[in-house]
Design an enzyme around this catalytic site. Structure first.
Site, PDB file in Angstrom:
ATOM      1  N   TYR A   1       0.727  -1.247   0.038  1.00  0.00           N
ATOM      2  CA  TYR A   1       0.041   0.022   0.173  1.00  0.00           C
ATOM      3  C   TYR A   1       0.810   1.157   0.006  1.00  0.00           C
ATOM      4  O   TYR A   1       0.290   2.456   0.092  1.00  0.00           O
ATOM      5  CB  TYR A   1      -0.865  -0.208   1.099  1.00  0.00           C
ATOM      6  CG  TYR A   1      -1.675  -1.293   1.171  1.00  0.00           C
ATOM      7  CD1 TYR A   1      -3.009  -1.035   0.092  1.00  0.00           C
ATOM      8  CD2 TYR A   1      -1.997  -2.238   2.046  1.00  0.00           C
ATOM      9  CE1 TYR A   1      -4.074  -2.072  -0.002  1.00  0.00           C
ATOM     10  CE2 TYR A   1      -2.757  -3.345   2.025  1.00  0.00           C
ATOM     11  CZ  TYR A   1      -3.756  -3.242   0.927  1.00  0.00           C
ATOM     12  OH  TYR A   1      -4.625  -4.252   0.938  1.00  0.00           O
TER      13      TYR A   1
ATOM     14  N   ASN B   1     -13.167   4.432  -1.553  1.00  0.00           N
ATOM     15  CA  ASN B   1     -12.776   2.938  -1.506  1.00  0.00           C
ATOM     16  C   ASN B   1     -13.205   2.237  -0.527  1.00  0.00           C
ATOM     17  O   ASN B   1     -12.958   2.441   0.776  1.00  0.00           O
ATOM     18  CB  ASN B   1     -11.040   3.498  -0.978  1.00  0.00           C
ATOM     19  CG  ASN B   1     -10.346   2.150  -1.313  1.00  0.00           C
ATOM     20  OD1 ASN B   1     -10.689   1.151  -1.124  1.00  0.00           O
ATOM     21  ND2 ASN B   1      -8.825   2.413  -1.003  1.00  0.00           N
TER      22      ASN B   1
ATOM     23  N   HIS C   1      -9.383   1.575  -6.023  1.00  0.00           N
ATOM     24  CA  HIS C   1      -8.571   0.851  -5.144  1.00  0.00           C
ATOM     25  C   HIS C   1      -7.036   1.114  -5.241  1.00  0.00           C
ATOM     26  O   HIS C   1      -6.488   1.439  -6.492  1.00  0.00           O
ATOM     27  CB  HIS C   1      -8.873  -0.660  -5.390  1.00  0.00           C
ATOM     28  CG  HIS C   1     -10.141  -0.889  -5.341  1.00  0.00           C
ATOM     29  ND1 HIS C   1     -10.570  -1.516  -4.024  1.00  0.00           N
ATOM     30  CD2 HIS C   1     -11.184  -1.293  -6.045  1.00  0.00           C
ATOM     31  CE1 HIS C   1     -11.855  -1.795  -4.090  1.00  0.00           C
ATOM     32  NE2 HIS C   1     -12.472  -1.578  -5.185  1.00  0.00           N
ATOM     33  N   ILE C   2      -6.294   1.181  -4.113  1.00  0.00           N
ATOM     34  CA  ILE C   2      -4.806   1.561  -4.381  1.00  0.00           C
ATOM     35  C   ILE C   2      -4.255   0.326  -5.144  1.00  0.00           C
ATOM     36  O   ILE C   2      -3.148   0.683  -6.042  1.00  0.00           O
ATOM     37  CB  ILE C   2      -4.416   1.635  -3.004  1.00  0.00           C
ATOM     38  CG1 ILE C   2      -5.074   2.942  -2.210  1.00  0.00           C
ATOM     39  CG2 ILE C   2      -2.994   1.989  -2.971  1.00  0.00           C
ATOM     40  CD1 ILE C   2      -4.868   2.935  -0.653  1.00  0.00           C
TER      41      ILE C   2
HETATM   42  O1  CA2 Z   1      -6.186  -1.628  -2.951  1.00  0.00           O
HETATM   43  C1  CA2 Z   1      -7.083  -1.152  -2.190  1.00  0.00           C
HETATM   44  O2  CA2 Z   1      -7.411  -0.010  -2.052  1.00  0.00           O
HETATM   45  C2  CA2 Z   1      -7.919  -2.207  -1.414  1.00  0.00           C
HETATM   46  O3  CA2 Z   1      -9.473  -1.500  -1.418  1.00  0.00           O
HETATM   47  C3  CA2 Z   1      -7.490  -2.042  -0.133  1.00  0.00           C
HETATM   48  C4  CA2 Z   1      -8.236  -3.128   0.882  1.00  0.00           C
HETATM   49  C5  CA2 Z   1      -8.290  -4.401   0.431  1.00  0.00           C
HETATM   50  O4  CA2 Z   1      -9.232  -5.211   1.000  1.00  0.00           O
HETATM   51  C6  CA2 Z   1      -9.329  -4.361  -0.980  1.00  0.00           C
HETATM   52  O5  CA2 Z   1      -8.988  -5.840  -1.699  1.00  0.00           O
HETATM   53  C7  CA2 Z   1      -8.067  -3.489  -1.958  1.00  0.00           C
HETATM   54  C8  CA2 Z   1      -7.543  -3.150   2.381  1.00  0.00           C
HETATM   55  C9  CA2 Z   1      -7.371  -1.803   3.077  1.00  0.00           C
HETATM   56  C10 CA2 Z   1      -6.635  -2.101   4.349  1.00  0.00           C
HETATM   57  O6  CA2 Z   1      -5.509  -1.190   4.272  1.00  0.00           O
HETATM   58  C11 CA2 Z   1      -4.368  -1.208   4.943  1.00  0.00           C
HETATM   59  C12 CA2 Z   1      -3.516  -0.215   4.640  1.00  0.00           C
HETATM   60  C13 CA2 Z   1      -2.224  -0.364   5.381  1.00  0.00           C
HETATM   61  C14 CA2 Z   1      -1.959  -1.455   6.012  1.00  0.00           C
HETATM   62  C15 CA2 Z   1      -2.869  -2.572   6.326  1.00  0.00           C
HETATM   63  C16 CA2 Z   1      -4.068  -2.162   5.529  1.00  0.00           C
END
Ligand code: CA2
Length: 151
Positions: free
Chosen positions: A25, A76, A102-103
């Site tokens: 991320y 998001n 989504h990132i």
């Molecule tokens: O890629 C994305 O933006 C997601 O929406 C991020 C979600 C994931 O479940 C999706 O499949 C894709 C997860 C968000 C959690 O964000 C974190 C950021 C940093 C550290 C831990 C979790």
């Protein structure tokens, strides 16, 4: 003068952005993303209401609120992407354009991340551009709502 508001809504665990799993991320924090969004929106004369919640119902409440206060939403949905009929229903109900962001490229990740309830009703979907996806979504939303670029 900014006369149009957009909501930028972030789902569960995105408060951890920049502090955990930087390999996936990145190092940018959610506060940094908020600043990027404000800068991007300002170029189109748009104001930003930027929020994050770990709770599905809160996100539903905010999408409903956006109907009264905003011309569109950048969302998001994070972990609720693959599960939330409630968020899908809220987006249908409000009728304003919602851009899903989504990132990461969810299609290049685990199979269970490929399906999105939100994509069925989003006006646009952006993934895999890192946090730049938020600014791309704002540009696209601005074009949809007829907000002209300033300068
Ligand atoms: O890629 C994305 O933006 C997601 O929406 C991020 C979600 C994931 O479940 C999706 O499949 C894709 C997860 C968000 C959690 O964000 C974190 C950021 C940093 C550290 C831990 C979790």
């Amino acid at each position: 003068m900014a006369d149009k508001m957009i909501y930028v809504l972030n789902g569960p665990n995105l408060n951890l952005l920049g502090t955990r799993e930087p390999d996936k991320y990145g190092h940018t924090t959610l506060s940094d993303v908020e600043r990027l969004c404000r800068e991007a929106a300002k170029r189109f004369g748009l104001d930003v209401e930027f929020r994050q919640s770990n709770h599905e119902g809160v996100l539903v409440d905010w999408i409903q609120e956006a109907r009264e206060k905003a011309v569109g939403v950048v969302l998001n949905p994070a972990g609720y992407t693959t599960t939330s009929v409630a968020i899908l229903d809220a987006i249908i109900a409000v009728g304003i354009p919602v851009i899903e962001v989504h990132i990461t490229n969810i299609h290049a990740r685990e199979e269970f991340r490929h399906h999105s309830y939100i994509s069925k009703v989003a006006r646009g979907v952006i993934c895999g551009f890192g946090v730049t996806g938020y600014t791309l979504a704002i540009s696209g939303l601005a074009a949809m709502v007829g907000a002209a670029q300033k300068g």
